[in-house]
Design a protein around this motif. Structure first.
Motif, PDB file in Angstrom:
ATOM      1  N   ALA B 263       0.808  -1.205   0.000  1.00 15.90           N
ATOM      2  CA  ALA B 263       0.000   0.000   0.000  1.00 15.90           C
ATOM      3  C   ALA B 263       0.852   1.271   0.000  1.00 15.90           C
ATOM      4  N   GLN B 264       2.123   1.131   0.430  1.00 17.86           N
ATOM      5  CA  GLN B 264       2.895   2.344   0.663  1.00 17.86           C
ATOM      6  C   GLN B 264       3.734   2.745  -0.554  1.00 17.86           C
ATOM      7  N   ARG B 265       3.022   3.152  -1.566  1.00 17.30           N
ATOM      8  CA  ARG B 265       3.708   3.483  -2.806  1.00 17.30           C
ATOM      9  C   ARG B 265       4.615   4.694  -2.662  1.00 17.30           C
ATOM     10  N   ASN B 266       4.281   5.575  -1.744  1.00 14.14           N
ATOM     11  CA  ASN B 266       5.146   6.744  -1.547  1.00 14.14           C
ATOM     12  C   ASN B 266       6.533   6.309  -1.100  1.00 14.14           C
ATOM     13  N   LEU B 267       6.585   5.303  -0.202  1.00 12.86           N
ATOM     14  CA  LEU B 267       7.886   4.822   0.265  1.00 12.86           C
ATOM     15  C   LEU B 267       8.641   4.136  -0.863  1.00 12.86           C
ATOM     16  N   MET B 268       7.902   3.373  -1.673  1.00 14.93           N
ATOM     17  CA  MET B 268       8.549   2.703  -2.789  1.00 14.93           C
ATOM     18  C   MET B 268       9.170   3.712  -3.735  1.00 14.93           C
ATOM     19  N   ALA B 269       8.455   4.759  -4.001  1.00 16.92           N
ATOM     20  CA  ALA B 269       8.983   5.779  -4.908  1.00 16.92           C
ATOM     21  C   ALA B 269      10.256   6.391  -4.341  1.00 16.92           C
ATOM     22  N   ALA B 270      10.227   6.669  -3.041  1.00 17.56           N
ATOM     23  CA  ALA B 270      11.415   7.256  -2.423  1.00 17.56           C
ATOM     24  C   ALA B 270      12.601   6.299  -2.528  1.00 17.56           C
ATOM     25  N   THR B 271      12.334   4.999  -2.269  1.00 17.95           N
ATOM     26  CA  THR B 271      13.411   4.022  -2.385  1.00 17.95           C
ATOM     27  C   THR B 271      13.971   4.002  -3.804  1.00 17.95           C
ATOM     28  N   ALA B 272      13.071   4.004  -4.774  1.00 15.71           N
ATOM     29  CA  ALA B 272      13.517   3.963  -6.167  1.00 15.71           C
ATOM     30  C   ALA B 272      14.423   5.142  -6.479  1.00 15.71           C
ATOM     31  N   VAL B 273      14.057   6.319  -5.994  1.00 24.37           N
ATOM     32  CA  VAL B 273      14.889   7.499  -6.242  1.00 24.37           C
ATOM     33  C   VAL B 273      16.244   7.330  -5.568  1.00 24.37           C
ATOM     34  N   LEU B 274      16.228   6.846  -4.331  1.00 33.36           N
ATOM     35  CA  LEU B 274      17.498   6.639  -3.627  1.00 33.36           C
ATOM     36  C   LEU B 274      18.398   5.667  -4.377  1.00 33.36           C
ATOM     37  N   ILE B 275      17.778   4.672  -5.000  1.00 36.56           N
ATOM     38  CA  ILE B 275      18.566   3.683  -5.743  1.00 36.56           C
ATOM     39  C   ILE B 275      19.162   4.298  -6.995  1.00 36.56           C
ATOM     40  N   ALA B 276      18.380   5.175  -7.627  1.00 39.38           N
ATOM     41  CA  ALA B 276      18.852   5.755  -8.885  1.00 39.38           C
ATOM     42  C   ALA B 276      20.050   6.664  -8.659  1.00 39.38           C
ATOM     43  N   ILE B 277      20.201   7.181  -7.445  1.00 38.18           N
ATOM     44  CA  ILE B 277      21.264   8.159  -7.212  1.00 38.18           C
ATOM     45  C   ILE B 277      22.670   7.581  -7.420  1.00 38.18           C
ATOM     46  N   PRO B 278      23.037   6.439  -6.778  1.00 36.69           N
ATOM     47  CA  PRO B 278      24.403   5.946  -7.019  1.00 36.69           C
ATOM     48  C   PRO B 278      24.689   5.694  -8.491  1.00 36.69           C
ATOM     49  N   ALA B 279      23.687   5.159  -9.193  1.00 34.55           N
ATOM     50  CA  ALA B 279      23.886   4.902 -10.615  1.00 34.55           C
ATOM     51  C   ALA B 279      24.122   6.203 -11.372  1.00 34.55           C
ATOM     52  N   ALA B 280      23.327   7.212 -11.018  1.00 35.24           N
ATOM     53  CA  ALA B 280      23.472   8.493 -11.705  1.00 35.24           C
ATOM     54  C   ALA B 280      24.826   9.123 -11.399  1.00 35.24           C
ATOM     55  N   VAL B 281      25.276   8.974 -10.142  1.00 35.24           N
ATOM     56  CA  VAL B 281      26.586   9.520  -9.770  1.00 35.24           C
ATOM     57  C   VAL B 281      27.685   8.836 -10.570  1.00 35.24           C
ATOM     58  N   PHE B 282      27.616   7.519 -10.605  1.00 35.70           N
ATOM     59  CA  PHE B 282      28.615   6.766 -11.355  1.00 35.70           C
ATOM     60  C   PHE B 282      28.594   7.177 -12.823  1.00 35.70           C
ATOM     61  N   PHE B 283      27.397   7.306 -13.332  1.00 32.29           N
ATOM     62  CA  PHE B 283      27.245   7.713 -14.727  1.00 32.29           C
ATOM     63  C   PHE B 283      27.880   9.073 -14.965  1.00 32.29           C
ATOM     64  N   TYR B 284      27.653   9.990 -14.023  1.00 28.03           N
ATOM     65  CA  TYR B 284      28.213  11.321 -14.177  1.00 28.03           C
ATOM     66  C   TYR B 284      29.743  11.254 -14.203  1.00 28.03           C
ATOM     67  N   LEU B 285      30.311  10.360 -13.371  1.00 26.72           N
ATOM     68  CA  LEU B 285      31.765  10.260 -13.310  1.00 26.72           C
ATOM     69  C   LEU B 285      32.360   9.754 -14.625  1.00 26.72           C
TER      70      LEU B 285
END
Lengths: 334, 301
Positions: B263-285
């Motif tokens: 039911a807690q889709r808001n938390l899932m969305a937040a987790t997904a964003v948190l996950i995307a960050i390391p990938a995006a950082v690595f990508f930026y590097l």
């Protein structure tokens, strides 16, 4: 450009080297090959142990009736020995022309072909279009490139997740369609729209790779060819048709082949978009996974047999593709 | 060589266009043409960005059903979802697993693939064509073919639910393509450099490590990026081979999150964003090298 092609095929090396005597050639050859074999040894070992052996083992499993109830397993302290037996080619016969073979195999097969063809065509078409746009002298093209590559940088399971929000019944896409007085389909429930959504999401995920690869290919085309064409009075279309497309040939044939292989085996998008809720939208890979790991009892033998069939389809296709390329004197970049 | 040809053509055409009535330079658009280009690129950029931006936006809504009426989020934006995920879930366990597995795969994959890529780029040994064919065929292995037997083998070796087991599995998918990619890149490094190294008395290994590897950094960056992303976003093997929930990778963790906290889709969305960050950082590097690497080598013939 021509130099680069020659290098890739190694012809230039052969031409250039002075020819030593037979004994010297043998010795030198041995020396060179010794280094080569040492250098490829790690990969050969990894592939042999982790790919070839499982493959042979998997092939054997397809000839048995192994499932999670009769394979060897350990429950607590009790070790239960395997009890599955050899049944020959029955699994293949059952999959290909057993009762309900159409519902289980052929319908998924047809959808997999449609899926692969549509996705790769869209990837290539859109990717080429964007690459052509980015290859012009254009203000801010670095920024555009960075943004357009983004779908590639974000892990698939995250983006698919975002798409699920957008495609949900009351999600942004249907709200927007409603606002425009267009019909709002049930993206995640209705078979046709499930398939449509899967293609849409996969296209979104796959375009950046094509775009960057083709952009690389475009930048490798010698600018003097365009100038020569322009002096001969070639129109923009003619330059595209007779300079750009031939120049992109080897890149295209490679990325299209890779695209087909990857899309054919694309697991994440469909699995994550629908889970086990959409039997009709499953392509062969996800269906095979469902048989082996998504149901109880797990049917290891049939799952592996699907895998072998998939592999066979791809190998046959690739062989024909390469032969077709050779006949057209195109290069595959391997 | 590829990028220099593109660049040198500019001054050439510039010289030529110094004639009184200035002709349109090659590669330069008419006004309408460049407007159209910008238009299409902007639309494409919006399409590329929107799903990600939308996910970020939804993750700021405090209530579970906010994704259904996103207009309401604007007034009550909060980072509560993020604090909850970071404090009350196993996010950091999953992050650790993901980093161990991903970095392990990246390092091992690039190292092993580099020598192979060099060997197939420079040396024509007997069996060369067959070896390249094997590398291509390995790309075609669908998960289903390898997963069942690998599961059996890894459980025999007691490597199920073990980081190293997962790294090994990922190496099989990652190495063939990396080797292929790096071969393309090595092909663009002039052969004269090898010859110079040989004249100076270096062995092929010496040439490779001391001359070629430093030159191949952009190519290595692309391979590393590819390995990282593949390992980071793989779902099927990870969810089958990792059993205890503190060893889940982020991809599996997010999946388990979906079923447990449906039911807690808001938390899932937040987790997904948190996950995307390391990938995006690595990508930026690596992104600076990414295009150079793919442009120069990558898939070029």
């Amino acid at each position: 450009m021509t130099v680069a092609i020659d290098r890739a095929t190694g012809k230039r090396r052969g031409d250039r080297e002075p020819k030593p005597g037979p004994a010297g050639r043998l010795r030198r050859g041995y020396q060179k090959h010794w280094y080569a074999y040492v250098m490829i040894a790690p990969v050969a070992v990894v592939l042999g142990v982790l790919v070839l052996y499982p493959l042979v083992y998997g092939l054997y499993l397809t000839l048995t009736d192994a499932n999670s109830l009769n394979t060897a397993r350990t429950i607590g302290v009790n070790h239960i020995d395997a009890t599955y037996k050899f049944i020959g080619l029955d699994n293949y016969a059952d999959i290909l022309w057993g009762p309900t073979a159409y519902d289980r195999f052929w319908s998924h097969f047809i959808w997999t072909i449609v899926w692969t063809a549509t996705c790769v065509a869209l990837h290539y078409g859109i990717g080429l279009g964007l690459a052509l746009l980015l290859n012009q002298k254009l203000r801010g093209r670095t920024l555009y490139r960075l943004i357009l590559v983004l779908p590639w940088a974000v892990p698939t399971f995250v983006t698919v997740f975002g798409w699920r929000f957008m495609l949900a019944d009351g999600g942004i896409i249907n709200s927007a369609l409603d606002a425009l007085h267009l019909p709002s389909p049930q993206w995640l429930e209705d078979t046709f729209w499930q398939r449509f959504a899967a293609i849409m999401v996969n296209t979104w995920c796959g375009v950046p790779f094509m775009m960057i690869s083709l952009l690389g290919g475009l930048q490798a085309i010698d600018a003097s060819l365009y100038e020569a064409a322009e002096m001969d009075g070639a129109s923009a279309w003619q330059r595209f048709r007779f300079v750009t497309l031939p120049g992109l040939r080897s890149v295209s044939s490679t990325v299209v082949l890779l695209g087909i292989i990857w899309t054919f085996n694309q697991f994440a998008v469909i699995f994550l978009l629908f889970g086990n809720t959409a039997p009709d939208a499953q392509i062969l890979v996800t269906w095979a996974y469902y048989l082996g790991f998504g149901q109880q009892p797990r049917d290891f033998a049939q799952s592996a047999a699907y895998g072998i069939l998939l592999l066979a389809i791809l190998i046959v296709f690739t062989s024909f593709y390469r032969r077709w390329l050779n006949r057209n004197e195109q290069q595959l970049a391997i | 060589m590829t990028s220099t040809t593109a660049e040198t053509s500019a001054p050439l055409s510039e010289q030529r266009s110094k004639t009184p009535r200035r002709a349109r330079r090659r590669g330069e658009n008419t006004l309408a043409g460049s407007l159209a280009s910008h238009g299409i690129l902007i639309v494409a950029s919006v399409i590329a960005l929107f799903p990600i931006a939308w996910l970020v936006y939804l993750s700021l809504g405090p209530d579970t059903d906010d994704y259904l009426h996103p207009g309401g989020i604007w007034d009550k934006m909060t980072f509560d979802n993020y604090t909850f995920v970071l404090q009350h879930t196993q996010f950091f366990d999953w992050l650790k697993s993901s980093l161990v597995v991903t970095l392990g795969t990246t390092a091992i994959g690039v190292l092993i693939a580099a020598t192979t890529g060099y060997a197939v780029s420079r040396m024509r040994f007997p069996g060369y064509k067959k070896f390249m064919w094997v590398l291509l065929v390995t790309q075609m292995f669908p998960v289903a073919v390898l997963m069942v037997p690998m599961y059996q083998i890894l459980s025999d070796l007691q490597l199920i639910d073990n980081y190293f087991g997962l790294i090994l599995v990922y190496c099989t998918t990652v190495i063939p393509y990396s080797a292929w990619l790096l071969k393309g890149y090595f092909d663009t490094i002039p052969f004269e450099i090898d010859e110079a190294g040989r004249v100076d008395g270096l062995t092929p290994f010496g040439t490779f490590f001391r001359l070629i590897l430093p030159l191949a950094k952009p190519g290595l960056a692309v391979a590393a990026f590819y390995n990282f992303l593949t390992a980071f976003s793989e779902v099927a093997f990870a969810s089958t081979f990792m059993l205890s929930d503190d060893k889940y990778t982020l991809a599996v963790g997010l999946q388990s999150f979906v079923s447990e906290h449906d039911a807690q889709r808001n938390l899932m969305a937040a987790t997904a964003v948190l996950i995307a960050i390391p990938a995006a950082v690595f990508f930026y590097l690596v992104q600076k090298n990414l295009v150079t690497g793919l442009t120069a080598g990558g898939t070029k013939g």
